[in-house]
Design an enzyme around this catalytic site. Structure first.
Site, mmCIF file in Angstrom:
data_model
loop_
_atom_site.group_PDB
_atom_site.id
_atom_site.type_symbol
_atom_site.label_atom_id
_atom_site.label_comp_id
_atom_site.label_asym_id
_atom_site.label_seq_id
_atom_site.Cartn_x
_atom_site.Cartn_y
_atom_site.Cartn_z
ATOM 1 N N HIS A 72 -1.812 9.024 -12.235
ATOM 2 C CA HIS A 72 -1.999 10.289 -11.605
ATOM 3 C C HIS A 72 -0.670 11.371 -11.967
ATOM 4 O O HIS A 72 0.545 11.035 -11.808
ATOM 5 C CB HIS A 72 -2.119 10.293 -10.314
ATOM 6 C CG HIS A 72 -3.328 10.016 -9.655
ATOM 7 N ND1 HIS A 72 -3.634 10.382 -8.441
ATOM 8 C CD2 HIS A 72 -4.225 9.373 -10.320
ATOM 9 C CE1 HIS A 72 -4.859 9.984 -8.336
ATOM 10 N NE2 HIS A 72 -5.292 9.147 -9.262
ATOM 11 N N LYS A 296 6.329 6.186 0.295
ATOM 12 C CA LYS A 296 7.588 5.543 -0.275
ATOM 13 C C LYS A 296 7.754 4.207 0.329
ATOM 14 O O LYS A 296 8.752 3.388 -0.175
ATOM 15 C CB LYS A 296 8.810 6.384 0.199
ATOM 16 C CG LYS A 296 8.799 7.669 -0.476
ATOM 17 C CD LYS A 296 9.510 7.430 -1.935
ATOM 18 C CE LYS A 296 9.092 8.713 -2.927
ATOM 19 N NZ LYS A 296 8.244 8.355 -4.033
ATOM 20 N N TYR A 384 8.549 12.341 -5.554
ATOM 21 C CA TYR A 384 7.427 11.769 -5.412
ATOM 22 C C TYR A 384 7.413 10.586 -6.411
ATOM 23 O O TYR A 384 7.033 9.373 -6.262
ATOM 24 C CB TYR A 384 6.366 12.803 -5.311
ATOM 25 C CG TYR A 384 5.035 12.025 -5.124
ATOM 26 C CD1 TYR A 384 4.642 12.281 -3.852
ATOM 27 C CD2 TYR A 384 4.199 11.410 -5.882
ATOM 28 C CE1 TYR A 384 3.593 11.811 -3.204
ATOM 29 C CE2 TYR A 384 3.097 10.788 -5.220
ATOM 30 C CZ TYR A 384 2.635 11.055 -3.960
ATOM 31 O OH TYR A 384 1.463 10.489 -3.474
HETATM 32 P P1 RFL Z 1 5.358 -6.631 4.751
HETATM 33 O O1 RFL Z 1 4.255 -6.121 3.773
HETATM 34 O O2 RFL Z 1 5.312 -6.366 6.261
HETATM 35 O O3 RFL Z 1 5.465 -8.077 4.525
HETATM 36 C C1 RFL Z 1 6.150 -8.867 5.204
HETATM 37 C C2 RFL Z 1 5.527 -10.461 5.420
HETATM 38 O O4 RFL Z 1 6.432 -11.353 6.190
HETATM 39 C C3 RFL Z 1 5.595 -12.128 7.002
HETATM 40 N N1 RFL Z 1 6.391 -12.467 8.165
HETATM 41 C C4 RFL Z 1 7.088 -13.543 8.341
HETATM 42 N N2 RFL Z 1 7.113 -14.740 7.552
HETATM 43 C C5 RFL Z 1 7.667 -15.745 8.115
HETATM 44 N N3 RFL Z 1 8.264 -15.647 9.204
HETATM 45 C C6 RFL Z 1 8.297 -14.580 9.955
HETATM 46 N N4 RFL Z 1 8.784 -14.853 11.020
HETATM 47 C C7 RFL Z 1 7.777 -13.606 9.654
HETATM 48 N N5 RFL Z 1 7.431 -12.128 10.065
HETATM 49 C C8 RFL Z 1 6.733 -11.579 9.079
HETATM 50 C C9 RFL Z 1 4.616 -11.334 7.290
HETATM 51 O O5 RFL Z 1 3.379 -12.091 7.593
HETATM 52 C C10 RFL Z 1 4.263 -10.644 5.782
HETATM 53 O O6 RFL Z 1 3.442 -11.130 5.099
HETATM 54 O O7 RFL Z 1 6.753 -6.085 4.088
HETATM 55 P P2 RFL Z 1 7.408 -5.738 2.628
HETATM 56 O O8 RFL Z 1 6.907 -7.065 1.916
HETATM 57 O O9 RFL Z 1 8.796 -5.414 2.899
HETATM 58 O O10 RFL Z 1 6.526 -4.667 2.111
HETATM 59 C C11 RFL Z 1 6.498 -3.645 2.539
HETATM 60 C C12 RFL Z 1 5.158 -2.838 2.451
HETATM 61 O O11 RFL Z 1 4.307 -3.612 3.134
HETATM 62 C C13 RFL Z 1 5.050 -1.480 3.259
HETATM 63 O O12 RFL Z 1 6.328 -0.612 3.262
HETATM 64 C C14 RFL Z 1 4.040 -0.246 3.134
HETATM 65 O O13 RFL Z 1 2.869 -1.104 3.238
HETATM 66 C C15 RFL Z 1 4.064 0.531 4.298
HETATM 67 N N6 RFL Z 1 3.028 1.261 4.704
HETATM 68 C C16 RFL Z 1 2.613 2.024 4.001
HETATM 69 N N7 RFL Z 1 3.245 2.501 2.733
HETATM 70 C C17 RFL Z 1 2.907 3.322 1.806
HETATM 71 O O14 RFL Z 1 3.649 3.657 0.830
HETATM 72 N N8 RFL Z 1 1.604 3.916 2.087
HETATM 73 C C18 RFL Z 1 0.869 3.696 3.098
HETATM 74 O O15 RFL Z 1 -0.475 4.238 3.386
HETATM 75 C C19 RFL Z 1 1.140 2.725 3.921
HETATM 76 N N9 RFL Z 1 0.491 2.230 5.091
HETATM 77 C C20 RFL Z 1 2.262 0.847 5.888
HETATM 78 C C21 RFL Z 1 0.973 1.153 5.825
HETATM 79 C C22 RFL Z 1 2.739 -0.143 6.926
HETATM 80 C C23 RFL Z 1 2.022 -0.541 7.880
HETATM 81 N N10 RFL Z 1 2.648 -1.751 8.850
HETATM 82 C C24 RFL Z 1 4.086 -2.102 8.668
HETATM 83 C C25 RFL Z 1 2.287 -1.572 10.006
HETATM 84 C C26 RFL Z 1 0.240 0.910 7.169
HETATM 85 C C27 RFL Z 1 0.781 -0.199 7.999
HETATM 86 C C28 RFL Z 1 -0.073 -0.445 9.151
HETATM 87 C C1 PHB Z 2 -3.008 5.438 0.332
HETATM 88 O O1 PHB Z 2 -2.964 4.612 1.163
HETATM 89 O O2 PHB Z 2 -3.639 5.595 -0.496
HETATM 90 C C2 PHB Z 2 -1.607 6.337 0.433
HETATM 91 C C3 PHB Z 2 -0.857 6.528 1.648
HETATM 92 C C4 PHB Z 2 -0.023 7.393 1.798
HETATM 93 C C5 PHB Z 2 0.326 8.189 0.719
HETATM 94 C C6 PHB Z 2 -0.488 8.087 -0.338
HETATM 95 C C7 PHB Z 2 -1.502 7.370 -0.618
HETATM 96 O O3 PHB Z 2 1.295 9.083 0.914
#
Ligand code: RFL
Ligand code: PHB
Length: 389
Positions: A72, A296, A384
């Site tokens: 993109h 991010k 971004y």
């Molecule tokens: P994760 O993905 O939370 O992975 C952590 C892993 O550790 C495991 N874990 C354990 N394992 C062993 N012992 C324990 N005591 C443990 N406790 C936990 C968990 O099962 C898991 O597998 O963290 P990581 O790897 O740092 O990755 C970060 C990303 O996942 C996160 O920054 C993003 O997904 C944030 N986020 C989003 N970011 C975006 O850029 N766009 C989004 O749309 C977006 N949506 C989200 C999100 C985070 C969410 N969370 C945390 C609730 C939506 C949600 C719902």
């Molecule tokens: C996505 O889940 O595709 C997503 C989430 C947050 C953003 C952009 C894309 O800011």
């Protein structure tokens, strides 16, 4: 048992680190509390910065991303029926890639398994011992049996609710937090995306985002009240509300369908300092959370992994610990900039329940400035696509 690095958490941070270390012959064991399928079932981020893409290639897992990811070159921002394109390519020379976190994680697990690298699933009661000593080790339970893993270093990649951050004494740890008075209700639907580029939509009814995973898989979000539950929102109500928040020209083209996933995420900004305590290094969501408005979350997790990987590589291969010693400072400097950007994008585009008429005018002026100023657009674009490591 003994290994060089114990990685707690098999999400994107932990898996990426494991794969990068493997390219240098550095041993690591991943301890994951859940199953592989559970981790792969979490629908989260969708946008990868260039730096994250490069790291995937460096880790040897870039092929599918290269073939299937969508590049993109810009994004649309809208206010009511007015929309405006911010061209990343023109302002920065680079772009972002749309490739879901689920796919990133799948590629990393596939590579990990193909290389025969050790992952312990269903690891319960994980505890870190002696992180500030020379006898660091981790204990955990599988099927009720306790195991011990001795190691040189521990990477705390266990997300926001993990145990790694809590291991750092409160006398050392300082936490910074900002909780926003709304959440994002997200749905995934097997429908073609409404537009080729993402649409970040501000409106009098609140924020909405039109995103995607592929040609027939769309991801949409709307700002919702923190008291809302998924049950409060039928698919029909969601689509209706989304249409009211995006420009009419796009709303008229929107293809709706049944949701295949629906969830609510609260929004917060959170940072813990320092990100290192003795032999323990915190990475990704274990150390910081951003509101998703700037895309991010996953990308700051990746930049942490870059700094930690370079530090571990220099330590093991060259006997030089300077980069490892600089980890917390370097990672935090970049994290705070991503925090600032995500907070700013969130403030620019959302309706806060307590906004005064003056706040609304200031927000409108911020948008007007952005739409009129090349400098402001360049600033948005460079943040971004991702600041340099
Ligand atoms: P994760 O993905 O939370 O992975 C952590 C892993 O550790 C495991 N874990 C354990 N394992 C062993 N012992 C324990 N005591 C443990 N406790 C936990 C968990 O099962 C898991 O597998 O963290 P990581 O790897 O740092 O990755 C970060 C990303 O996942 C996160 O920054 C993003 O997904 C944030 N986020 C989003 N970011 C975006 O850029 N766009 C989004 O749309 C977006 N949506 C989200 C999100 C985070 C969410 N969370 C945390 C609730 C939506 C949600 C719902
Ligand atoms: C996505 O889940 O595709 C997503 C989430 C947050 C953003 C952009 C894309 O800011």
């Amino acid at each position: 048992m003994r290994t060089q690095v114990v990685i707690i958490g098999g999400g994107p941070s932990g898996l990426l680190l494991g794969q990068l270390l493997h390219t240098q012959g550095i041993e690591a064991v991943v301890l994951e509390r859940k199953t592989r399928d559970y981790v792969l079932g979490r629908i989260r981020a969708g946008i990868l910065e260039r730096g994250t893409v490069s790291l995937m290639h460096k880790a040897g897992v870039g092929a599918r991303l290269e073939a299937e990811g969508f590049v993109h070159d810009g994004t649309i921002l809208s206010y009511g029926d007015d929309d405006f394109t911010i061209n990343f390519k023109e302002h920065t020379g680079t772009s972002v890639v749309v490739y879901g976190q689920t796919e990133v994680t799948r590629d990393l697990y596939d590579a990990r398994e193909a290389a025969g690298l050790p992952t312990v699933f269903n690891a319960q009661e994980v505890q870190i011992h002696g992180a500030d000593s020379d006898s660091a080790h981790v204990t955990y339970e599988v099927d009720g049996q306790t195991h011990r893993m001795d190691c040189d270093f521990i990477a705390g990649c266990d997300g926001f609710h993990g145990i790694s951050r809590q291991t750092i004494p409160l006398t050392v740890r300082k936490e910074y937090e900002k909780v926003y008075p709304f959440g994002w209700l997200g749905i995934l639907s097997e429908t073609p995306p409404v537009n080729d580029e993402l649409i970040y939509a501000a409106s009098e009814r609140g924020f909405a985002l039109c995103s995607m995973r592929n040609k027939n898989l769309s991801r949409y979000y709307i700002q919702c009240a923190l008291t809302d539950t998924v049950e409060d929102w039928s698919d029909a109500a969601f689509w209706e509300e989304l249409k009211r928040r995006i420009p009419k020209a796009h709303a008229d083209k929107l293809v709706t369908g049944p949701s295949i996933e629906k969830s609510i995420a609260p929004l917060r900004s959170f940072v813990t300092e320092p990100m290192r305590w003795g032999r323990l290094f915190l990475c990704g969501d274990a150390a910081h959370i951003v509101p998703p408005t700037g895309a991010k979350g996953l990308n700051t997790a990746a930049s942490d992994i870059h700094y930690l990987f370079e530090g571990l590589k220099a330590h093991y291969l060259e006997g030089d610990s300077a980069a490892l010693d600089a980890y917390s400072e370097k990672a935090l400097a970049r994290v705070w900039k991503a925090e600032r950007f995500s907070w700013w994008m969130t403030s620019l585009l959302h309706r806060f329940p307590d906004m005064s008429p003056a706040d609304l005018r200031l927000q409108q002026a911020d948008l007007d400035y952005l739409f009129a100023s090349e400098a402001a657009q360049t600033s948005l674009a460079e943040n971004y696509v991702g600041l340099p490591y």
